[in-house]
Enzyme design. Structure first.
Site, mmCIF file in Angstrom:
data_model
loop_
_atom_site.group_PDB
_atom_site.id
_atom_site.type_symbol
_atom_site.label_atom_id
_atom_site.label_comp_id
_atom_site.label_asym_id
_atom_site.label_seq_id
_atom_site.Cartn_x
_atom_site.Cartn_y
_atom_site.Cartn_z
ATOM 1 N N HIS A 72 -10.524 -14.127 -25.907
ATOM 2 C CA HIS A 72 -11.150 -14.930 -24.854
ATOM 3 C C HIS A 72 -11.989 -14.011 -23.972
ATOM 4 O O HIS A 72 -11.470 -13.052 -23.412
ATOM 5 C CB HIS A 72 -10.091 -15.634 -24.010
ATOM 6 C CG HIS A 72 -9.508 -16.840 -24.686
ATOM 7 N ND1 HIS A 72 -9.151 -17.979 -24.014
ATOM 8 C CD2 HIS A 72 -9.248 -17.082 -25.993
ATOM 9 C CE1 HIS A 72 -8.685 -18.878 -24.873
ATOM 10 N NE2 HIS A 72 -8.730 -18.349 -26.079
ATOM 11 N N TYR A 200 -8.043 -22.639 -14.910
ATOM 12 C CA TYR A 200 -7.131 -22.584 -13.771
ATOM 13 C C TYR A 200 -7.688 -23.524 -12.706
ATOM 14 O O TYR A 200 -8.801 -23.302 -12.220
ATOM 15 C CB TYR A 200 -7.071 -21.172 -13.195
ATOM 16 C CG TYR A 200 -6.328 -20.164 -14.072
ATOM 17 C CD1 TYR A 200 -4.966 -19.935 -13.889
ATOM 18 C CD2 TYR A 200 -6.987 -19.441 -15.059
ATOM 19 C CE1 TYR A 200 -4.278 -19.007 -14.672
ATOM 20 C CE2 TYR A 200 -6.309 -18.514 -15.849
ATOM 21 C CZ TYR A 200 -4.955 -18.301 -15.646
ATOM 22 O OH TYR A 200 -4.280 -17.386 -16.420
ATOM 23 N N PRO A 292 3.652 -16.628 -12.838
ATOM 24 C CA PRO A 292 2.859 -16.570 -14.066
ATOM 25 C C PRO A 292 1.345 -16.757 -13.885
ATOM 26 O O PRO A 292 0.601 -16.620 -14.859
ATOM 27 C CB PRO A 292 3.431 -17.709 -14.919
ATOM 28 C CG PRO A 292 4.091 -18.626 -13.950
ATOM 29 C CD PRO A 292 4.536 -17.794 -12.797
ATOM 30 N N LYS A 296 0.729 -12.030 -16.138
ATOM 31 C CA LYS A 296 1.065 -10.601 -16.137
ATOM 32 C C LYS A 296 2.495 -10.292 -16.590
ATOM 33 O O LYS A 296 2.836 -9.129 -16.800
ATOM 34 C CB LYS A 296 0.852 -10.009 -14.725
ATOM 35 C CG LYS A 296 -0.595 -9.935 -14.310
ATOM 36 C CD LYS A 296 -1.313 -8.784 -14.993
ATOM 37 C CE LYS A 296 -2.793 -8.978 -15.092
ATOM 38 N NZ LYS A 296 -3.321 -9.279 -16.411
ATOM 39 N N TYR A 384 -7.342 -9.099 -14.388
ATOM 40 C CA TYR A 384 -6.902 -10.084 -15.381
ATOM 41 C C TYR A 384 -6.814 -9.474 -16.772
ATOM 42 O O TYR A 384 -5.853 -9.714 -17.514
ATOM 43 C CB TYR A 384 -7.827 -11.312 -15.380
ATOM 44 C CG TYR A 384 -7.214 -12.496 -16.096
ATOM 45 C CD1 TYR A 384 -6.466 -13.439 -15.398
ATOM 46 C CD2 TYR A 384 -7.341 -12.646 -17.483
ATOM 47 C CE1 TYR A 384 -5.860 -14.507 -16.041
ATOM 48 C CE2 TYR A 384 -6.736 -13.705 -18.143
ATOM 49 C CZ TYR A 384 -6.002 -14.638 -17.418
ATOM 50 O OH TYR A 384 -5.399 -15.685 -18.074
HETATM 51 P P1 RFL Z 1 13.097 -11.364 -21.746
HETATM 52 O O1 RFL Z 1 12.044 -12.032 -22.545
HETATM 53 O O2 RFL Z 1 13.802 -12.152 -20.714
HETATM 54 O O3 RFL Z 1 14.154 -10.767 -22.776
HETATM 55 C C1 RFL Z 1 15.384 -10.254 -22.356
HETATM 56 C C2 RFL Z 1 16.365 -10.422 -23.494
HETATM 57 O O4 RFL Z 1 17.619 -9.874 -23.090
HETATM 58 C C3 RFL Z 1 18.656 -10.756 -23.482
HETATM 59 N N1 RFL Z 1 19.798 -10.503 -22.589
HETATM 60 C C4 RFL Z 1 20.866 -9.765 -22.920
HETATM 61 N N2 RFL Z 1 21.169 -9.122 -24.057
HETATM 62 C C5 RFL Z 1 22.360 -8.446 -24.095
HETATM 63 N N3 RFL Z 1 23.227 -8.411 -23.042
HETATM 64 C C6 RFL Z 1 22.937 -9.045 -21.884
HETATM 65 N N4 RFL Z 1 23.789 -9.004 -20.866
HETATM 66 C C7 RFL Z 1 21.721 -9.768 -21.794
HETATM 67 N N5 RFL Z 1 21.135 -10.487 -20.826
HETATM 68 C C8 RFL Z 1 19.973 -10.929 -21.315
HETATM 69 C C9 RFL Z 1 18.052 -12.133 -23.340
HETATM 70 O O5 RFL Z 1 18.720 -13.092 -24.151
HETATM 71 C C10 RFL Z 1 16.614 -11.886 -23.808
HETATM 72 O O6 RFL Z 1 16.454 -12.110 -25.193
HETATM 73 O O7 RFL Z 1 12.544 -10.059 -21.012
HETATM 74 P P2 RFL Z 1 11.432 -8.990 -21.506
HETATM 75 O O8 RFL Z 1 11.685 -8.574 -22.909
HETATM 76 O O9 RFL Z 1 11.338 -7.975 -20.423
HETATM 77 O O10 RFL Z 1 10.065 -9.816 -21.572
HETATM 78 C C11 RFL Z 1 9.470 -10.286 -20.410
HETATM 79 C C12 RFL Z 1 8.760 -11.607 -20.666
HETATM 80 O O11 RFL Z 1 9.606 -12.472 -21.416
HETATM 81 C C13 RFL Z 1 8.395 -12.280 -19.377
HETATM 82 O O12 RFL Z 1 7.798 -11.366 -18.479
HETATM 83 C C14 RFL Z 1 7.426 -13.437 -19.509
HETATM 84 O O13 RFL Z 1 7.751 -14.354 -20.502
HETATM 85 C C15 RFL Z 1 7.379 -14.132 -18.152
HETATM 86 N N6 RFL Z 1 6.968 -15.501 -18.270
HETATM 87 C C16 RFL Z 1 5.652 -15.732 -18.442
HETATM 88 N N7 RFL Z 1 4.774 -14.684 -18.435
HETATM 89 C C17 RFL Z 1 3.482 -14.892 -18.618
HETATM 90 O O14 RFL Z 1 2.711 -13.916 -18.627
HETATM 91 N N8 RFL Z 1 3.020 -16.180 -18.803
HETATM 92 C C18 RFL Z 1 3.871 -17.266 -18.832
HETATM 93 O O15 RFL Z 1 3.439 -18.384 -19.036
HETATM 94 C C19 RFL Z 1 5.238 -17.069 -18.649
HETATM 95 N N9 RFL Z 1 6.121 -18.112 -18.661
HETATM 96 C C20 RFL Z 1 7.910 -16.553 -18.247
HETATM 97 C C21 RFL Z 1 7.459 -17.859 -18.470
HETATM 98 C C22 RFL Z 1 9.265 -16.323 -17.992
HETATM 99 C C23 RFL Z 1 10.194 -17.375 -17.953
HETATM 100 N N10 RFL Z 1 11.575 -17.063 -17.636
HETATM 101 C C24 RFL Z 1 12.031 -15.695 -17.603
HETATM 102 C C25 RFL Z 1 12.514 -17.961 -17.194
HETATM 103 C C26 RFL Z 1 8.363 -18.911 -18.466
HETATM 104 C C27 RFL Z 1 9.730 -18.682 -18.221
HETATM 105 C C28 RFL Z 1 10.647 -19.882 -18.284
HETATM 106 C C1 PHB Z 2 0.344 -19.753 -21.149
HETATM 107 O O1 PHB Z 2 -0.455 -19.972 -22.067
HETATM 108 O O2 PHB Z 2 1.542 -20.053 -21.238
HETATM 109 C C2 PHB Z 2 -0.140 -19.120 -19.897
HETATM 110 C C3 PHB Z 2 -1.443 -18.659 -19.827
HETATM 111 C C4 PHB Z 2 -1.899 -18.077 -18.652
HETATM 112 C C5 PHB Z 2 -1.077 -17.976 -17.565
HETATM 113 C C6 PHB Z 2 0.238 -18.431 -17.638
HETATM 114 C C7 PHB Z 2 0.707 -19.018 -18.818
HETATM 115 O O3 PHB Z 2 -1.542 -17.446 -16.409
#
Ligand code: RFL
Ligand code: PHB
Length: 389
Positions: A72, A200, A292, A296, A384
């Site tokens: 993109h 956005y 989000p 980042k 970004y």
């Molecule tokens: P994760 O992905 O949370 O993975 C951590 C892993 O550790 C496991 N775990 C354990 N394992 C062993 N013993 C324990 N005691 C444990 N406790 C937990 C968990 O099961 C899991 O598999 O962290 P990681 O790897 O640092 O990755 C980070 C990303 O996942 C996170 O920053 C993003 O997904 C944040 N986030 C979003 N980021 C974006 O850039 N765009 C988004 O749209 C976006 N949507 C989100 C999100 C995070 C969410 N969370 C955390 C609730 C939506 C949600 C719902």
């Molecule tokens: C997504 O595709 O889930 C997404 C993209 C951009 C954002 C947050 C979430 O800033």
């Protein structure tokens, strides 16, 4: 069992670190509390910075990302005064890549399997022992069986609710937190995206985001009260609210389809300092959370992995501890900038309860300035697409 690096958490941070270390001949075991299907069932981030793409390449797992990810070159920002596009390619020379976190995770698990690397799923009651000594170990349970993993280092990649951060004594930790008075209701829909690029929208009625996973899968979000539950929102109510928050021409183009996931995520800014205690190093959501809006979350996790991977590689190659000793400082330097950008963009695009006329005029003026000022747009674009590692 013994390994060089015990990785707690099999999310994107833990898996990427494991794969990169494997490429350097450093052996790591991943302990994941959940099942693989559970981890792959979580719908999360979708926008990858070049830094993360580069790490996937370095780990040898970027083939599908290159074949199926979409570059993109810009994004569209909508506000009450109109809409404008920020051209990343023109302003920074770099695009972002749209490729779901689920796919990143799947590629990393497949590569782990292909290399025969050890992952313990269903690892419960993980406890990290002796992180401040030269001989740490981790105990855990799988089913009824108690197990022990001895290691040189522990990488705490277990997300916000994991045990790693809390292993650092409270007296040595400082936590910084901001919560936001709303959440994001997200929908994954089997329908073609409404546009080629992300939109956005900071509408009068609240924030909305149009994103995508591929040509057939769209990802949409609307700002909602924290008290709402996903089941309070029928699909029809969601589509109606989304249309309402988009400009008429975009709303007119929106194609709806079967909703295959609907969830609400709260918004939070959080950082813990330091990110290291002895031989325990925190990575990703275990150490910091961003709202989000700036996309980042996953990308800051990747930058931590980058610093830790290089630090461990330096240590095992020549005994050089410099990278390990400066890990926390280096990682936090970049994290705080991503926190600032995510907080600023979130504040600009959402409606906050209690905002008065002056607050709203300030917001409109800031968006109008961003719409017309190239220096401001360049700063936006640089943040970004991702600041350098
Ligand atoms: P994760 O992905 O949370 O993975 C951590 C892993 O550790 C496991 N775990 C354990 N394992 C062993 N013993 C324990 N005691 C444990 N406790 C937990 C968990 O099961 C899991 O598999 O962290 P990681 O790897 O640092 O990755 C980070 C990303 O996942 C996170 O920053 C993003 O997904 C944040 N986030 C979003 N980021 C974006 O850039 N765009 C988004 O749209 C976006 N949507 C989100 C999100 C995070 C969410 N969370 C955390 C609730 C939506 C949600 C719902
Ligand atoms: C997504 O595709 O889930 C997404 C993209 C951009 C954002 C947050 C979430 O800033």
């Amino acid at each position: 069992m013994r390994c060089q690096v015990a990785i707690i958490g099999g999310g994107p941070s833990g898996l990427l670190l494991g794969q990169l270390l494997h490429g350097q001949g450093i052996d790591a075991v991943v302990l994941e509390r959940r099942s693989r299907d559970y981890v792959l069932g979580r719908i999360r981030a979708g926008v990858l910075e070049q830094g993360l793409v580069g790490l996937m390449e370095e780990a040898g797992v970027a083939e599908r990302l290159h074949a199926e990810g979409h570059k993109h070159n810009g994004t569209v920002i909508v506000h009450p005064g109109g809409s404008f596009r920020v051209d990343f390619r023109e302003l920074t020379g770099r695009p972002v890549v749209v490729y779901g976190q689920t796919e990143v995770t799947r590629d990393l698990y497949d590569a782990r399997d292909a290399a025969g690397l050890m992952t313990e799923f269903g690892a419960e009651d993980v406890v990290i022992h002796g992180a401040d000594t030269d001989a740490p170990h981790v105990t855990y349970r799988v089913g009824d069986e108690a197990r022990r993993l001895d290691c040189d280092f522990v990488a705490g990649c277990d997300g916000f609710h994991g045990v790693s951060r809390r292993t650092i004594p409270a007296a040595l930790r400082r936590e910084f937190e901001k919560t936001y008075p709303f959440g994001w209701l997200g929908v994954l829909s089997e329908s073609p995206p409404v546009g080629d690029e992300l939109i956005y929208a900071g509408a009068e009625g609240g924030f909305a985001l149009c994103s995508m996973r591929n040509d057939r899968l769209s990802r949409y979000y609307v700002q909602c009260p924290l008290t709402d539950r996903p089941e309070d929102w029928s699909d029809e109510a969601f589509w109606a609210e989304l249309r309402h928050r988009l400009p008429a021409d975009v709303a007119g183009r929106l194609v709806t389809g079967p909703v295959i996931e609907k969830s609400i995520a709260p918004l939070r800014s959080f950082v813990t300092e330091p990110m290291q205690w002895g031989r325990l190093f925190l990575c990703g959501d275990a150490a910091h959370i961003v709202p989000p809006t700036g996309a980042k979350g996953l990308n800051t996790a990747a930058s931590d992995v980058n610093y830790l991977y290089r630090a461990l590689t330096g240590y095992y190659a020549s005994g050089d501890r410099a990278g390990l000793d400066s890990y926390s400082q280096k990682a936090l330097g970049r994290i705080w900038k991503a926190e600032r950008f995510s907080w600023w963009f979130s504040s600009l695009m959402h409606r906050f309860p209690g905002q008065d006329g002056f607050d709203l005029r300030m917001r409109e003026a800031e968006l109008a300035f961003l719409a017309e000022n190239e220096a401001q747009q360049r700063a936006f674009a640089e943040n970004y697409v991702g600041l350098p590692y």
